[in-house]
Scaffold this active site. Structure first.
Site, PDB file in Angstrom:
ATOM      1  N   HIS A  41       3.388 -54.843  27.896  1.00 51.41           N
ATOM      2  CA  HIS A  41       3.523 -55.344  26.520  1.00 51.41           C
ATOM      3  C   HIS A  41       2.240 -56.002  26.022  1.00 51.41           C
ATOM      4  CE1 HIS A  41       8.229 -55.486  26.810  1.00 51.41           C
ATOM      5  NE2 HIS A  41       7.731 -54.265  26.734  1.00 51.41           N
ATOM      6  N   CYS A  89     -15.005 -57.330   9.177  1.00 51.28           N
ATOM      7  CA  CYS A  89     -14.695 -56.580   7.946  1.00 51.28           C
ATOM      8  C   CYS A  89     -13.696 -57.283   7.044  1.00 51.28           C
ATOM      9  CB  CYS A  89     -14.192 -55.185   8.300  1.00 51.28           C
ATOM     10  SG  CYS A  89     -12.518 -55.200   8.972  1.00 51.28           S
ATOM     11  N   ALA A 126      12.627 -67.564  40.422  1.00 51.02           N
ATOM     12  CA  ALA A 126      11.603 -66.699  41.011  1.00 51.02           C
ATOM     13  C   ALA A 126      10.786 -67.449  42.061  1.00 51.02           C
ATOM     14  CB  ALA A 126      10.698 -66.175  39.899  1.00 51.02           C
TER      15      ALA A 126
HETATM   16  N1  APR Z   1      13.442 -67.424  37.667  1.00 48.54           N
HETATM   17  C1  APR Z   1      13.883 -66.140  37.557  1.00 48.54           C
HETATM   18  N2  APR Z   1      14.523 -65.689  36.472  1.00 48.54           N
HETATM   19  C2  APR Z   1      14.767 -66.540  35.467  1.00 48.54           C
HETATM   20  C3  APR Z   1      14.356 -67.898  35.510  1.00 48.54           C
HETATM   21  C4  APR Z   1      13.669 -68.333  36.677  1.00 48.54           C
HETATM   22  N3  APR Z   1      13.220 -69.585  36.832  1.00 48.54           N
HETATM   23  N4  APR Z   1      14.727 -68.501  34.358  1.00 48.54           N
HETATM   24  C5  APR Z   1      15.339 -67.553  33.618  1.00 48.54           C
HETATM   25  N5  APR Z   1      15.370 -66.386  34.280  1.00 48.54           N
HETATM   26  C6  APR Z   1      15.895 -65.079  33.870  1.00 48.54           C
HETATM   27  C7  APR Z   1      16.977 -65.114  32.801  1.00 48.54           C
HETATM   28  O1  APR Z   1      18.264 -65.281  33.383  1.00 48.54           O
HETATM   29  C8  APR Z   1      16.807 -63.743  32.137  1.00 48.54           C
HETATM   30  O2  APR Z   1      17.598 -62.757  32.775  1.00 48.54           O
HETATM   31  O3  APR Z   1      14.824 -64.368  33.286  1.00 48.54           O
HETATM   32  C9  APR Z   1      15.342 -63.404  32.381  1.00 48.54           C
HETATM   33  C10 APR Z   1      14.498 -63.444  31.143  1.00 48.54           C
HETATM   34  O4  APR Z   1      14.935 -62.432  30.277  1.00 48.54           O
HETATM   35  P1  APR Z   1      14.288 -62.232  28.854  1.00 48.54           P
HETATM   36  O5  APR Z   1      14.133 -63.552  28.186  1.00 48.54           O
HETATM   37  O6  APR Z   1      15.055 -61.175  28.157  1.00 48.54           O
HETATM   38  O7  APR Z   1      12.798 -61.770  29.186  1.00 48.54           O
HETATM   39  P2  APR Z   1      12.276 -60.327  29.472  1.00 48.54           P
HETATM   40  O8  APR Z   1      13.239 -59.549  30.294  1.00 48.54           O
HETATM   41  O9  APR Z   1      10.900 -60.494  29.968  1.00 48.54           O
HETATM   42  O10 APR Z   1      12.244 -59.728  28.008  1.00 48.54           O
HETATM   43  C11 APR Z   1      11.693 -58.465  27.839  1.00 48.54           C
HETATM   44  O11 APR Z   1      11.791 -58.506  25.466  1.00 48.54           O
HETATM   45  O12 APR Z   1      11.621 -60.001  23.779  1.00 48.54           O
HETATM   46  C12 APR Z   1      11.001 -58.935  24.370  1.00 48.54           C
HETATM   47  O13 APR Z   1       8.771 -58.320  24.475  1.00 48.54           O
HETATM   48  C13 APR Z   1       9.648 -59.342  24.863  1.00 48.54           C
HETATM   49  O14 APR Z   1       8.626 -58.928  26.974  1.00 48.54           O
HETATM   50  C14 APR Z   1       9.814 -59.350  26.363  1.00 48.54           C
HETATM   51  C15 APR Z   1      10.933 -58.363  26.570  1.00 48.54           C
END
Ligand code: APR
Length: 265
Positions: free
Chosen positions: A136, A168, A250
């Site tokens: 991304h 520009c 994580a």
């Molecule tokens: N460790 C591991 N996982 C975690 C933690 C943590 N400390 N805290 C939260 N999470 C989990 C949440 O439960 C959730 O499932 O991380 C996940 C985050 O999900 P999203 O917020 O949807 O993030 P992501 O999957 O990266 O989103 C994908 O969507 O909005 C767009 O472009 C944006 O790159 C992003 C994409």
């Protein structure tokens, strides 16, 4: 709400560590949850900022951050890009970024560790992950929408609410993928090349797995009978698919696996 502080079950950690120790090529698919312990908000799930709340502009954040709205009303998109950058500013890599980077550098135990990240905060790169695909993009890379001007910035402190090109005068934007935009071709090509070479272990860490290209590596591994591990305090779209789930943060999960593997040299 924060991720569970509970450590992952030792028997599951042992199993994941044994897979890491035996793998030649590992793919770690990461999302916003990996940066949560660096103080960054996630988009959905635990600590999510998108969870059903419209923006001040009365539209969903996904719409505000979309290609069509950027073309029609760039000041709206920039308003939220500036907010996202503000939330990342000053953040540093946490244990999860550091461990993945060390695994990729030390080639110990596996030969090659790739990170496929959806995060635009650049923290995997700051930590020094060697084989990194930022699918991304990265908020810190800016480009002009008209000429070939490009720059790399530490933050957006010096940017105006609707920043323009010093060359520009046209509108500039970060090199990130907005909603409804296509993925960058270089990153996509690298990903396909690596998937074609194959991985023998796939981790999905801190992502809600919203997109097909994020789910695909897990599905491919599953079809090939290769092990898959999910690290996430909450269940996601791929939870039922993976061989092993570590239902915690994580950092805690990767620290526990890394300890079994012998930790830092
Ligand atoms: N460790 C591991 N996982 C975690 C933690 C943590 N400390 N805290 C939260 N999470 C989990 C949440 O439960 C959730 O499932 O991380 C996940 C985050 O999900 P999203 O917020 O949807 O993030 P992501 O999957 O990266 O989103 C994908 O969507 O909005 C767009 O472009 C944006 O790159 C992003 C994409």
């Amino acid at each position: 709400m924060t991720a569970s502080p509970l450590p992952p079950p030792p028997a599951l950690v042992e199993r994941a560590a044994a897979w890491v120790a035996g793998a030649r090529r590992i793919l770690c698919v990461t999302g916003a949850g990996v940066s949560a312990e660096s103080g960054l908000p996630t988009y959905r799930g635990v600590g999510g900022i998108y969870d059903g709340v419209d923006t001040d502009d009365g539209i969903a954040i996904e719409e505000a951050l979309s290609g069509p709205v950027f073309r029609r009303a760039p000041e709206t998109t920039w308003k939220y890009l500036l907010q996202i950058e503000r939330a990342c500013r000053g953040a540093t890599p946490n244990a999860a970024h550091e461990i993945l980077a060390r695994w990729s550098r030390d080639a110990r135990p596996p030969a090659e560790v790739w990170v496929l990240s959806q995060n635009v905060d650049g923290l995997h790169s700051v930590a020094g992950s060697r084989h990194l695909i930022e699918i991304h993009g990265d908020l810190h890379r800016l480009r002009c929408t008209t000429c070939d001007w490009r720059d790399r910035v530490d933050d957006y402190e010096a940017l105006s609410p609707l920043p323009t090109c010093p060359n520009c005068g046209a509108l500039i934007r970060p090199e990130v993928v907005l909603f409804e935009e296509t993925l960058p071709s270089t990153a996509t090509r690298r990903l396909h090349a690596q998937l074609a070479l194959g991985f023998d272990l796939v981790f999905s860490i801190g992502t809600s797995s919203q997109f097909p290209y994020i789910v695909q590596p897990v599905v491919m591994a599953k079809h090939q009978g290769l092990p898959t591990v999910e690290i996430n305090p909450r269940e996601t779209a791929i939870s039922a698919l993976v061989d092993l789930r570590l239902p915690c943060s994580a950092g805690l999960a990767l620290e526990a696996i890394d300890r079994v593997l012998g930790g830092a040299p």
